[in-house]
Motif scaffolding. Sequence first.
Motif, PDB file in Angstrom:
ATOM      1  N   SER A  31       6.803 -43.901 -16.386  1.00  0.00           N
ATOM      2  CA  SER A  31       7.921 -43.063 -16.813  1.00  0.00           C
ATOM      3  C   SER A  31       7.607 -41.634 -16.405  1.00  0.00           C
ATOM      4  O   SER A  31       6.523 -41.114 -16.723  1.00  0.00           O
ATOM      5  N   PHE A  32       8.527 -41.006 -15.682  1.00  0.00           N
ATOM      6  CA  PHE A  32       8.312 -39.653 -15.184  1.00  0.00           C
ATOM      7  C   PHE A  32       8.942 -38.629 -16.129  1.00  0.00           C
ATOM      8  O   PHE A  32       9.901 -38.918 -16.840  1.00  0.00           O
ATOM      9  N   GLY A  33       8.415 -37.412 -16.107  1.00  0.00           N
ATOM     10  CA  GLY A  33       8.962 -36.339 -16.929  1.00  0.00           C
ATOM     11  C   GLY A  33       8.384 -35.002 -16.512  1.00  0.00           C
ATOM     12  O   GLY A  33       7.714 -34.879 -15.478  1.00  0.00           O
ATOM     13  N   THR A  34       8.669 -33.978 -17.291  1.00  0.00           N
ATOM     14  CA  THR A  34       8.135 -32.639 -17.043  1.00  0.00           C
ATOM     15  C   THR A  34       7.137 -32.279 -18.132  1.00  0.00           C
ATOM     16  O   THR A  34       7.247 -32.767 -19.263  1.00  0.00           O
ATOM     17  N   PRO A  35       6.166 -31.425 -17.831  1.00  0.00           N
ATOM     18  CA  PRO A  35       5.201 -31.024 -18.864  1.00  0.00           C
ATOM     19  C   PRO A  35       5.901 -30.280 -19.999  1.00  0.00           C
ATOM     20  O   PRO A  35       6.796 -29.456 -19.759  1.00  0.00           O
ATOM     21  N   ALA A  36       5.526 -30.567 -21.221  1.00  0.00           N
ATOM     22  CA  ALA A  36       6.097 -29.847 -22.361  1.00  0.00           C
ATOM     23  C   ALA A  36       5.538 -28.426 -22.378  1.00  0.00           C
ATOM     24  O   ALA A  36       4.312 -28.236 -22.307  1.00  0.00           O
ATOM     25  N   PRO A  37       6.401 -27.415 -22.439  1.00  0.00           N
ATOM     26  CA  PRO A  37       5.898 -26.035 -22.459  1.00  0.00           C
ATOM     27  C   PRO A  37       5.152 -25.741 -23.754  1.00  0.00           C
ATOM     28  O   PRO A  37       5.438 -26.336 -24.801  1.00  0.00           O
ATOM     29  N   ILE A  38       4.197 -24.855 -23.660  1.00  0.00           N
ATOM     30  CA  ILE A  38       3.446 -24.439 -24.848  1.00  0.00           C
ATOM     31  C   ILE A  38       4.212 -23.297 -25.505  1.00  0.00           C
ATOM     32  O   ILE A  38       4.308 -22.192 -24.960  1.00  0.00           O
ATOM     33  N   ILE A  39       4.789 -23.571 -26.666  1.00  0.00           N
ATOM     34  CA  ILE A  39       5.595 -22.572 -27.368  1.00  0.00           C
ATOM     35  C   ILE A  39       4.710 -21.834 -28.369  1.00  0.00           C
ATOM     36  O   ILE A  39       4.174 -22.448 -29.297  1.00  0.00           O
ATOM     37  N   PRO A  40       4.523 -20.532 -28.185  1.00  0.00           N
ATOM     38  CA  PRO A  40       3.670 -19.790 -29.115  1.00  0.00           C
ATOM     39  C   PRO A  40       4.333 -19.601 -30.468  1.00  0.00           C
ATOM     40  O   PRO A  40       5.551 -19.718 -30.610  1.00  0.00           O
ATOM     41  N   THR A  41       3.513 -19.330 -31.466  1.00  0.00           N
ATOM     42  CA  THR A  41       4.014 -18.988 -32.794  1.00  0.00           C
ATOM     43  C   THR A  41       3.780 -17.493 -33.036  1.00  0.00           C
ATOM     44  O   THR A  41       2.890 -16.886 -32.439  1.00  0.00           O
ATOM     45  N   TYR A  42       4.581 -16.913 -33.922  1.00  0.00           N
ATOM     46  CA  TYR A  42       4.520 -15.485 -34.164  1.00  0.00           C
ATOM     47  C   TYR A  42       4.437 -15.221 -35.668  1.00  0.00           C
ATOM     48  O   TYR A  42       5.063 -15.927 -36.466  1.00  0.00           O
ATOM     49  N   HIS A  43       3.649 -14.207 -36.030  1.00  0.00           N
ATOM     50  CA  HIS A  43       3.689 -13.763 -37.419  1.00  0.00           C
ATOM     51  C   HIS A  43       4.775 -12.699 -37.554  1.00  0.00           C
ATOM     52  O   HIS A  43       5.451 -12.359 -36.577  1.00  0.00           O
ATOM     53  N   VAL A  44       4.971 -12.194 -38.743  1.00  0.00           N
ATOM     54  CA  VAL A  44       6.148 -11.368 -39.021  1.00  0.00           C
ATOM     55  C   VAL A  44       6.227 -10.129 -38.126  1.00  0.00           C
ATOM     56  O   VAL A  44       7.320  -9.720 -37.728  1.00  0.00           O
ATOM     57  N   PHE A  45       5.087  -9.547 -37.762  1.00  0.00           N
ATOM     58  CA  PHE A  45       5.105  -8.316 -36.953  1.00  0.00           C
ATOM     59  C   PHE A  45       5.334  -8.625 -35.471  1.00  0.00           C
ATOM     60  O   PHE A  45       6.139  -7.953 -34.809  1.00  0.00           O
ATOM     61  N   THR A  46       4.633  -9.627 -34.940  1.00  0.00           N
ATOM     62  CA  THR A  46       4.853  -9.974 -33.532  1.00  0.00           C
ATOM     63  C   THR A  46       6.254 -10.555 -33.332  1.00  0.00           C
ATOM     64  O   THR A  46       6.859 -10.381 -32.278  1.00  0.00           O
ATOM     65  N   ALA A  47       6.773 -11.247 -34.352  1.00  0.00           N
ATOM     66  CA  ALA A  47       8.139 -11.772 -34.277  1.00  0.00           C
ATOM     67  C   ALA A  47       9.143 -10.634 -34.168  1.00  0.00           C
ATOM     68  O   ALA A  47      10.124 -10.726 -33.430  1.00  0.00           O
ATOM     69  N   PHE A  48       8.895  -9.548 -34.899  1.00  0.00           N
ATOM     70  CA  PHE A  48       9.788  -8.392 -34.815  1.00  0.00           C
ATOM     71  C   PHE A  48       9.756  -7.804 -33.402  1.00  0.00           C
ATOM     72  O   PHE A  48      10.803  -7.458 -32.835  1.00  0.00           O
ATOM     73  N   GLY A  49       8.560  -7.713 -32.816  1.00  0.00           N
ATOM     74  CA  GLY A  49       8.453  -7.202 -31.452  1.00  0.00           C
ATOM     75  C   GLY A  49       9.205  -8.056 -30.452  1.00  0.00           C
ATOM     76  O   GLY A  49       9.899  -7.539 -29.564  1.00  0.00           O
ATOM     77  N   LYS A  50       9.102  -9.397 -30.586  1.00  0.00           N
ATOM     78  CA  LYS A  50       9.827 -10.289 -29.690  1.00  0.00           C
ATOM     79  C   LYS A  50      11.338 -10.178 -29.914  1.00  0.00           C
ATOM     80  O   LYS A  50      12.129 -10.289 -28.977  1.00  0.00           O
ATOM     81  N   GLY A  51      11.741  -9.966 -31.178  1.00  0.00           N
ATOM     82  CA  GLY A  51      13.159  -9.788 -31.479  1.00  0.00           C
ATOM     83  C   GLY A  51      13.721  -8.540 -30.837  1.00  0.00           C
ATOM     84  O   GLY A  51      14.834  -8.551 -30.291  1.00  0.00           O
ATOM     85  N   VAL A  52      12.966  -7.444 -30.890  1.00  0.00           N
ATOM     86  CA  VAL A  52      13.401  -6.192 -30.254  1.00  0.00           C
ATOM     87  C   VAL A  52      13.465  -6.377 -28.734  1.00  0.00           C
ATOM     88  O   VAL A  52      14.414  -5.912 -28.077  1.00  0.00           O
ATOM     89  N   GLU A  53      12.478  -7.065 -28.180  1.00  0.00           N
ATOM     90  CA  GLU A  53      12.475  -7.318 -26.735  1.00  0.00           C
ATOM     91  C   GLU A  53      13.697  -8.142 -26.328  1.00  0.00           C
ATOM     92  O   GLU A  53      14.377  -7.832 -25.330  1.00  0.00           O
ATOM     93  N   ALA A  54      14.001  -9.191 -27.091  1.00  0.00           N
ATOM     94  CA  ALA A  54      15.170 -10.023 -26.805  1.00  0.00           C
ATOM     95  C   ALA A  54      16.453  -9.203 -26.912  1.00  0.00           C
ATOM     96  O   ALA A  54      17.390  -9.394 -26.124  1.00  0.00           O
ATOM     97  N   SER A  55      16.506  -8.290 -27.882  1.00  0.00           N
ATOM     98  CA  SER A  55      17.683  -7.439 -28.050  1.00  0.00           C
ATOM     99  C   SER A  55      17.879  -6.535 -26.836  1.00  0.00           C
ATOM    100  O   SER A  55      19.005  -6.378 -26.337  1.00  0.00           O
ATOM    101  N   TRP A  56      16.797  -5.953 -26.362  1.00  0.00           N
ATOM    102  CA  TRP A  56      16.889  -5.068 -25.201  1.00  0.00           C
ATOM    103  C   TRP A  56      17.319  -5.850 -23.954  1.00  0.00           C
ATOM    104  O   TRP A  56      18.172  -5.389 -23.183  1.00  0.00           O
ATOM    105  N   LEU A  57      16.765  -7.045 -23.765  1.00  0.00           N
ATOM    106  CA  LEU A  57      17.143  -7.865 -22.617  1.00  0.00           C
ATOM    107  C   LEU A  57      18.607  -8.276 -22.701  1.00  0.00           C
ATOM    108  O   LEU A  57      19.301  -8.379 -21.676  1.00  0.00           O
ATOM    109  N   THR A  58      19.095  -8.512 -23.917  1.00  0.00           N
ATOM    110  CA  THR A  58      20.507  -8.844 -24.111  1.00  0.00           C
ATOM    111  C   THR A  58      21.396  -7.671 -23.723  1.00  0.00           C
ATOM    112  O   THR A  58      22.399  -7.831 -23.022  1.00  0.00           O
TER     113      THR A  58
END
Length: 594
Positions: free
Chosen positions: A448-475
């Motif tokens: 059975s063929f497929g694609t590698p599952a990506p490694i999804i990082p986890t974030y704590h409350v402060f790094t999550a805020f940074g990623k949220g701001v980054e996503a907002s700017w990219l939007t």
Amino acid sequence: MEFFEPIFSILPNIKTVLLAIIPLGFLIFIHEFGHFYAAKRAKIKVNTFSIGFGPKIIAFQAGVGFTTFMDNMRSKPKAKEKEAAGAESDAHTSTKQEIAGPAATEYRLSLLPFGGYVQMEGENPKEQTGAAGEFGSATLGSRAFVVAAGPVVNLLFGVLAFWLVFAIGLNQRAASFIEGLTGQNLTGKKEALQLGAVAPDGPAAKGGLSSGDIILSVNGTKVANWAAFQTKIYTSPGRELEIEIERKGKNETFTVTPQSVPSARGDVGQLQVGLQTDVIVKDVVPGSLAEQAGVQIGDVIETINGKKIYTVPIFDSQIWAVDAHWLMQDYQNLYHLIQRNPNEFQLGIRRGDTLMHLKMPVGWELTAVVQPDAEIQGVRNGDTLLSLNGKNVDSKTLAAGLRIAINKSIQLGVMRDGSMKTVSLSPNTEATNISYKLDWATTLSGISFGTPAPIIPTYHVFTAFGKGVEASWLTVASIGRTLKQLISTEVSPRYLTGPIGIANVTSRMLNLGFTTTLFFIGFISINLAIVNLLPIPIADGGHLLFFAVEKIRGRPISLEKQAIVQHVSIILLVALFLYITWFDGLSLIDDIRN
């Protein structure tokens, strides 16, 4: 009656539609709440604050403004009792004036609970008298504060929604959705935008592009991700594009013209190319030919019979549909390449840093996948297909057999729980619609063929805020690029999405999980903020533009001129709204039919 079939098919999904519309209504509500709160802070009379639109269901008048409540909640500690007492006295005086005089606000719950509105005294230029408490009588700074508050609330909500999404945690679908929507790299792995399958006679191949090419830019603009590249192609039917690529370490530029393909929104562009992805062995059937040859789960597939593999190969019966598109035809070609020598085929495998070639006999195995709510005349989920009308079968002969089943009965031999069974499919409605209820998962010699599952990082409350701001700017940056393309007529407004389209997409997001839906709602909230800040006279940005002119001139534009500009703007915006809604409606009907 055919015209009404799409409408009838909508009825069972009313609940889903309502669930999709409510988030959009909520975003409009918090936008208006921002105006309401700012107006109260600026001592501007708010005549009406309504939750919902249309006829009012219940209403009451109250003079105690929201800001008074907030001030009381923020009362100062005992060490500053005298200051607090003075502030409370002022607030009580203001409250008495509001209750006794014309400053009372009517709070409504209206019939259509999708959003809300705020109606301020003297908001309409024709109704301004110059009296205290009117919007037009407030200072320039206060008016700008009130107008900007709505978009600011939408922007802040978008940042908050993104923050929550990253703090809660992502699954693979949510991560893929976010990366496609914003171009945000969530895995930290920088991957080249490399072409995979390319239709031999498609517009990309005719323009000189080929599998393995790395896309660098389109018309001189760098391409951030596959979604951005697809959007550019989609919105450029029949238009020449200069595509810069990297091939074998050298940069080259080709002129490519996307094919025009009819759709509900008019012609759209198509290049007939796919994105290159790593292909791995997702599963190996114990005791299978592949396991005997040494194939292991996680092996990276480089070639099959010497052909470079750029995307996950599919061998299911769906690729043999009569109207199969170019990518299905590419899978068919790979099938024929394997069938040239049914006694043996070769896999080029990369395992770690080691390259190897493994040979094994060709063996097709088809396993029934039955939808949970379907009964296919005796076929059960997990049945292994052995024969069709007494003959050995693979996905190609199965597809032909199922087409025959529309007009005449066929006999399937299956293995179930270690025993041989015979199942008859007769020509009836079940057989006609069998492809929607029954599929046959196909393995090649047990692989059975497929694609590698990506490694999804986890974030704590402060790094999550940074990623949220980054996503907002990219939007915001993405919206800015789209607006630039609209202004330059590079993109037609028919590709834009209005309320119907947003509700349709939101209903689909609901099936992808909470975090995906929340991110999409945040994305729409930021879109509303930016669009409302555009210098369109009827929008918040138009009011801010009038205020800027007033600041420069030292006096406001005449009320008559403001009214004329606003009326013209309303007509143009209504026309644009109807234009976009028309294409949204056509797209929705097209989706339902398909």
